[in-house]
Design an enzyme around this catalytic site. Sequence first.
Site, PDB file in Angstrom:
ATOM      1  CD  GLU A   1      -2.467   1.521   2.604  1.00  0.00           C
ATOM      2  OE1 GLU A   1      -2.343   0.675   3.510  1.00  0.00           O
ATOM      3  OE2 GLU A   1      -3.160   2.548   2.718  1.00  0.00           O
TER       4      GLU A   1
ATOM      5  CG  ASP B   1       7.508   9.060  14.099  1.00  0.00           C
ATOM      6  OD1 ASP B   1       6.371   9.402  13.734  1.00  0.00           O
ATOM      7  OD2 ASP B   1       8.456   9.871  14.215  1.00  0.00           O
TER       8      ASP B   1
ATOM      9  CG  ASP C   1       7.799  14.617  16.555  1.00  0.00           C
ATOM     10  OD1 ASP C   1       8.378  15.675  16.874  1.00  0.00           O
ATOM     11  OD2 ASP C   1       6.835  14.572  15.784  1.00  0.00           O
TER      12      ASP C   1
END
Lengths: 435, 517
Positions: A53, A121, A123
């Site tokens: 995807e 991830d 941040d």
Amino acid sequence: MTTEEAETGRDDMVIDGAEQANAVPDGFDANYLRIYYDGKHPACDRSYFGRREFSFTLENDIYIRFQSFNSVTELENSIKEKCPFKIDIGPVYSVDPAKRHAYAQGGDNVFTPVERELVFDIDITDYDDVRYCCTGADVCLECWPLMTIAIKVIDTALRDDFGFNHILWVYSGRRGVHCWVCDGKARRLTNEQRAAIADYFRVYKGNENSHKKISLPGPVLHPFLARSYTEVLKGFFEAKLLPNQNLLSCQERYEKILEMIPDASVASELRGRWQENKRASMSKDDINLVRWEQLKSVLQSGKQKTQGLRRCVEEVVFSFTYPRLDMEVSKHMNHLLKAPFCVHPKTGRVCVPIDPNNCDEFDPTTVPTLTQLLEELNRGGLRQDAEDELDGTSLGESVKFFRTSFLQPLLKSCKEEIESSYIAKLQQSKNTLSW
Amino acid sequence: MEVVQSHRKSSSNNVTVSTLPLYRSAPPLEVRLEDFELFAMDRLRVLKGISDGLGRGKKPEEMEKLVADLWKANMRHPQANEEANKDIISHFVLRLVYCRTEELRKWFLSMETTLFRYRFRFESSEAQRALMSEFKLPYKAVSNAEFESVKDKLGQVARSMGQTLASADAIFYKVPFEEVPELVAGRRVFICKGHAYVAMNQVVSLVVTQFRSYLSKALILTNRKWTSTVREQEKDRLAPIVEALCTSYLGPDYSQPNEAGEISVKDIDHIAKTSFPLCMRHLFEKVREDHHLKHGGRMQLGLFLKGVGLKLDDALAFWKAEFAPKVSAERFDKEYAYNIRHNYGREGKRTDYTPYSCQKIISSTPGVGDHHGCPYRHFSEENLRAALVRMGVSSRAVEDVVDKVRNRHYQLACTLTFEAVHGSSCDAGINHPNQYFIDSQRILQSKGLCLHTEYCVIWDTFEYSLQLTQSLQWMSLYVPIWFHSLAEFDIKGTGAAGSVFTDTTDGGGSLNPMLIQ
């Protein structure tokens, strides 16, 4: 790089047809490379790439999911045509995502993720409570090292503890880093296993309401935490973060640390000392370092009977420096994550890979931007081979690094995996025939 | 009965130690129809108890005790063989009930895994090792040489958890980290290059993961069989029942009594003698006798009376009058009235509380000075006999009842009592005191009405999800069809009145096993 420039850069891309052919596909060209491994071997699953995807974020925040393509050319054409601001990569599903509606939610023929890289991830906005130089989306060279530290801790653990090899760290374009673990083993992990790994990495728990957000119980740290502390965190905290962020220089700041001490009398002893000394000029040594030594000697002195107090020193260091991961990103196979080499729509910076072995040298403020690249490409003129076009630009290094350090070994390993399972299948069918 | 279990002789004493069943396949067992329902009910109580404990956030030590208590209370059987069979049968029946939706599967999987985990912990280390090999876990024990090289790290991990590394010849297993996600998540193992070093005492985690994964797949398969083969065939008969099994576990709640059932205070005396189940009779007698009841009793009896049709004002009057010799009107208003009004939904949360079902009453724990609970469970045999005689139960029937009680079939015991007192059969079995009352009243009021019709009327009145508008005869057939199609059990109904499959109107003690309350 201001927003204005980024928008101008974007406008150039859209309006000027001639430049478009140069800029957009090539900018994303390197992106395709990471999916080459999906489909090049004769014994490989041809449908694999078609079941991956992708999602595009278009102008005006239009978001389209479940995009799939049967070949790299298709992907390339779609990108050129749609000019997405952001491209995300999702999992490989059991069937082509475009056909998902034909499949059931449950039971036999189901539309569900079957492979997906293990991703992380990080941040820097999650560190806002421990950095004073910037807040929110801003990043500078004073606080960026927090990301460097995170890379070091996690990368080492992924390799040494979990045995992963094909790890790609990518600058997220503005204020953080992403990690893609592409080993076959990693791609096939279940949600439960991903959650387990994420929890293995988790130390930070809490929010504004709880004072102490790190708790390290037990007389001794787990080898992973101990190694992270002695090899990375302690040194970084004492040498860089403490003085650069002035963590102990004024009351507002040192209160935060004093709050983490479970023993009120110890905390007030230190508070008293520091309040007295605040105006007096002391030695030439940085006041933060001096006070830190004082704190350590009080907490770690032989006088302290309770385990909790000694451990407090490590807890302070961990709470400021230990990586803060976004758990949700890692836990679910169907989570979409921005593709490497995308251009960040707000900063114009390219999401370039970061070499974990040299991550100290990475400077987010000098990452190439789209405008910059366009200029460089235009100066260079048209070239025959699209793949080499980026060589002369500031992106050249990144692409080269990506190919040699990451892609090629990964391709090799995938090939080996496919070959060996192919051979194993042959062997098996031979065995069943022979008896 | 055929027993399918592996037994191991423990080396210390010559007692056979059976290992936990892994529920790999349904053994060919003969099951009595009654046991079929009851076993599943008992196991469901255990699972719900576990669910409750987990929901309350009980710590592992507390859960360990809870599981042991629940198992002891519900699943024990004097003969080890029987106990093992009950274990297996109840598991498979519940598998069928809970395979049908994702949510149900998740719940069942979670509870059965928890149950297995704690039961595994109780086993001896020999038994545990035996179970591990049954799971064919391909984990190798760490060699001495390797152990030496990682000993320090292993020690560090142990100490980080506040433990010490076992003696020098401790057994560790090396497994791919993917196999032990819980241990990894909690940083309770040393991991190196993708391998986790698992201590013997952590092996539980390994085994439980296997158990869980197996059961998860099995549930999907069961569901598949159900949806592909059985459900369509049984669309009008079995399907609603299977659905009813877990959703209407509480059955009708009797919180809205129909108009015909309205009673006044002066009626209570009379109906208490004729139509109250033993639990309520006892409470009622005690109130009359002591002019007081503790909280548990007030709740059980009070809500029952509400279900029977006693209006709030009448209830207040009743309790006030009963308590009058000990409690002044003023004090009553202050201390007791509020609670009664609360029960009727006139105070506080304004929830209209529902009368307790047998299940709830049976599982209550009356203490000193309490009279609530289920007499079949909580009374001594002596007291129970005396109470039954006072109710007018014949001595022959008393023996039957006592027999049921000894086997812990409390609701069956109550059913037999009902039948003895009213002289007619109760096919449905007693699951709720208010049901007893209504059944009783119907029998007394309507003479000559066929029980089947009454039965339908009752259920319709209470909007029960079962659609028993047809004759009950087919009920006797569904069980073997069901299981035959799933090729799991052979059922022989050997209820008190002979084979269930030929005649349901024999008035025997055959139960509707599907009305699990």
